[in-house]
Scaffold this motif. Structure first.
Motif, mmCIF file in Angstrom:
data_model
loop_
_atom_site.group_PDB
_atom_site.id
_atom_site.type_symbol
_atom_site.label_atom_id
_atom_site.label_comp_id
_atom_site.label_asym_id
_atom_site.label_seq_id
_atom_site.Cartn_x
_atom_site.Cartn_y
_atom_site.Cartn_z
ATOM 1 N N HIS A 263 48.799 37.222 67.131
ATOM 2 C CA HIS A 263 48.158 36.281 66.201
ATOM 3 C C HIS A 263 48.773 34.894 66.371
ATOM 4 C CE1 HIS A 263 46.321 34.827 62.470
ATOM 5 N NE2 HIS A 263 47.482 34.241 62.236
ATOM 6 N N ALA A 264 47.935 33.886 66.499
ATOM 7 C CA ALA A 264 48.408 32.505 66.649
ATOM 8 C C ALA A 264 47.586 31.590 65.755
ATOM 9 C CB ALA A 264 48.307 32.053 68.099
ATOM 10 N N SER A 265 48.152 30.453 65.428
ATOM 11 C CA SER A 265 47.415 29.450 64.650
ATOM 12 C C SER A 265 47.838 28.064 65.088
ATOM 13 C CB SER A 265 47.660 29.626 63.148
ATOM 14 O OG SER A 265 49.024 29.431 62.836
ATOM 15 N N LEU A 266 46.878 27.141 65.078
ATOM 16 C CA LEU A 266 47.118 25.748 65.431
ATOM 17 C C LEU A 266 46.365 24.857 64.459
ATOM 18 C CD1 LEU A 266 46.769 25.872 69.330
ATOM 19 C CD2 LEU A 266 48.890 25.519 68.054
ATOM 20 N N ASP A 267 46.837 23.626 64.328
ATOM 21 C CA ASP A 267 46.271 22.701 63.357
ATOM 22 C C ASP A 267 45.298 21.719 64.006
ATOM 23 O OD1 ASP A 267 47.798 23.780 61.289
ATOM 24 O OD2 ASP A 267 49.517 22.507 61.796
ATOM 25 N N LEU A 268 44.379 21.239 63.185
ATOM 26 C CA LEU A 268 43.459 20.182 63.589
ATOM 27 C C LEU A 268 43.296 19.234 62.408
ATOM 28 C CD1 LEU A 268 41.529 19.371 65.971
ATOM 29 C CD2 LEU A 268 39.697 20.383 64.619
#
Length: 287
Positions: A263-268
Motif C-alpha cells: 500500500h502506498a500513498s502520495l499527495d497532490l
C-alpha cells in the motif's frame, strides 16, 4: 531508451494523447472536477470547458441543468468526449444540453459575451500562447461570469505526479516542452494574474485543494497518472515490455519510504483561480 518522436504541442501529439486518454475516472480526477464546480449554481447557465479531455466536466454541468460546450484542439479528442457523453447521459433531453467541438482556444469560433462560465482544467499550461487564449476567453465571457482555471501547486506538493514523471523522463527522452512553454509548474497564480489583468479581467480569488491518493501497485499508480496527465501517460505507452517492467520496479523501489507493504500513498495539491469582470468596469475600459 526511447526518444518517442514526440513534438509536444503539435496536432499529432494531441491526437495521440487523445488516443490513449480513456474515459474512466479516478477518485483524484473526480476531486479535481468537483473543485472546479464547487459552490456554483449551474442551472440554465452557458458553460464552456476548454481542453475538455474526456468531457466529464461538461457532462456534469449538463446534468446540473447547464447548456455546456466542451472544446478540444483535435477531432479524436472531440469524438472521445462525445462517446463518453453518449454512454453516461441516457436522458435525451440532458444529452441535448452538452456538445463538443474541435476549436483552438486562441481563436474561438464563438460570439462575444456568449458564455457565463468557462472552466480550464489540466489545460492552461498546454496552450502555446496563454495571453492570446486569455484575451479570447475574456471576449466570449459575459459580464459577471466566471473564468475558472486549475493550476498545480509547487512540484514539491505534487509528489503523485513528480515521482513517476521524473523516472519516465529517463526512458522517453524526447518528451519535453519546447521553448515558449512555461510547463505545468511555471504557470503560477502570480503569472496568471498578470496575464489575466492585461486581458481585461478585474477580480480574482484563489482556493487551494489537496488530495492523498492511495494505490497498491505500479499499474494502479499509472491509472491515476492517466486521469491527471495525458501526455505523461502517452509517453508511458511508448515503452516496450522490458522497459515498462524495469520502470515499474524502479517506481516501486522509489516509493519504499511511503509504502506499507503493498500500500502506498502520495499527495497532490492544486489551485483553483477564479476571475471575471463586471459590466461597469467593462464600459470604463472601452471608453
Amino acid at each position: 531508451m526511447s526518444d518517442g518522436a514526440i513534438v509536444y504541442g503539435t496536432r499529432e501529439h494531441w491526437d495521440r494523447v487523445a488516443g490513449v486518454r480513456g474515459v474512466a475516472s479516478t477518485d483524484v480526477s473526480v476531486a479535481l472536477g468537483s473543485s472546479m464546480l464547487e459552490g456554483r449554481s449551474l442551472g440554465r447557465r452557458r458553460v464552456l470547458d476548454v481542453g475538455t479531455g474526456n468531457g466529464n466536466l461538461p457532462i456534469r454541468a449538463a446534468l446540473a441543468g447547464a447548456q455546456a460546450l466542451g472544446i478540444d484542439i483535435t477531432e479524436p479528442g472531440v469524438r472521445l468526449a462525445a462517446a463518453n457523453a453518449d454512454s453516461k447521459l441516457e436522458d435525451p433531453d440532458v444529452r441535448a444540453r452538452v456538445s463538443f467541438r474541435a476549436m483552438d482556444a486562441s481563436a474561438l469560433d464563438l460570439p462575444d459575451r456568449s458564455v457565463d462560465l468557462i472552466t480550464v482544467l489540466k489545460t492552461i499550461w498546454c496552450l502555446p500562447d496563454i495571453p492570446a487564449a486569455c484575451r479570447e476567453l475574456r471576449r466570449v465571457l459575459a459580464p459577471g461570469g466566471d473564468l475558472v482555471i486549475q493550476l498545480w501547486g509547487s512540484a514539491d506538493d505534487c509528489s503523485l505526479l513528480m515521482v513517476g514523471a521524473s523516472l519516465l523522463a529517463e526512458y522517453v527522452t524526447g518528451m519535453h516542452m519546447p521553448a515558449g512553454y512555461r510547463g505545468p509548474f511555471g504557470v503560477t497564480p502570480r503569472y496568471m494574474r498578470g496575464v489575466l489583468t492585461r486581458a481585461g479581467f478585474t477580480r480574482f480569488s484563489v482556493r487551494r485543494h489537496s488530495f492523498e491518493a492511495e494505490f497498491s501497485s505500479p499499474d494502479e499508480y499509472w491509472t491515476l497518472v492517466r486521469s491527471l496527465a495525458g501526455s505523461a501517460y502517452y509517453a508511458l505507452t511508448l515503452l516496450g515490455p522490458e522497459q515498462r517492467s524495469e520502470l515499474d520496479a524502479r517506481l516501486w523501489e522509489a516509493l519504499e519510504p511511503v509504502r506499507e507493504g503493498d500500500h502506498a500513498s502520495l499527495d497532490l495539491e492544486w489551485l483553483v483561480l477564479t476571475t471575471g469582470y463586471d459590466e461597469k468596469l467593462r464600459l470604463v475600459d472601452e471608453r
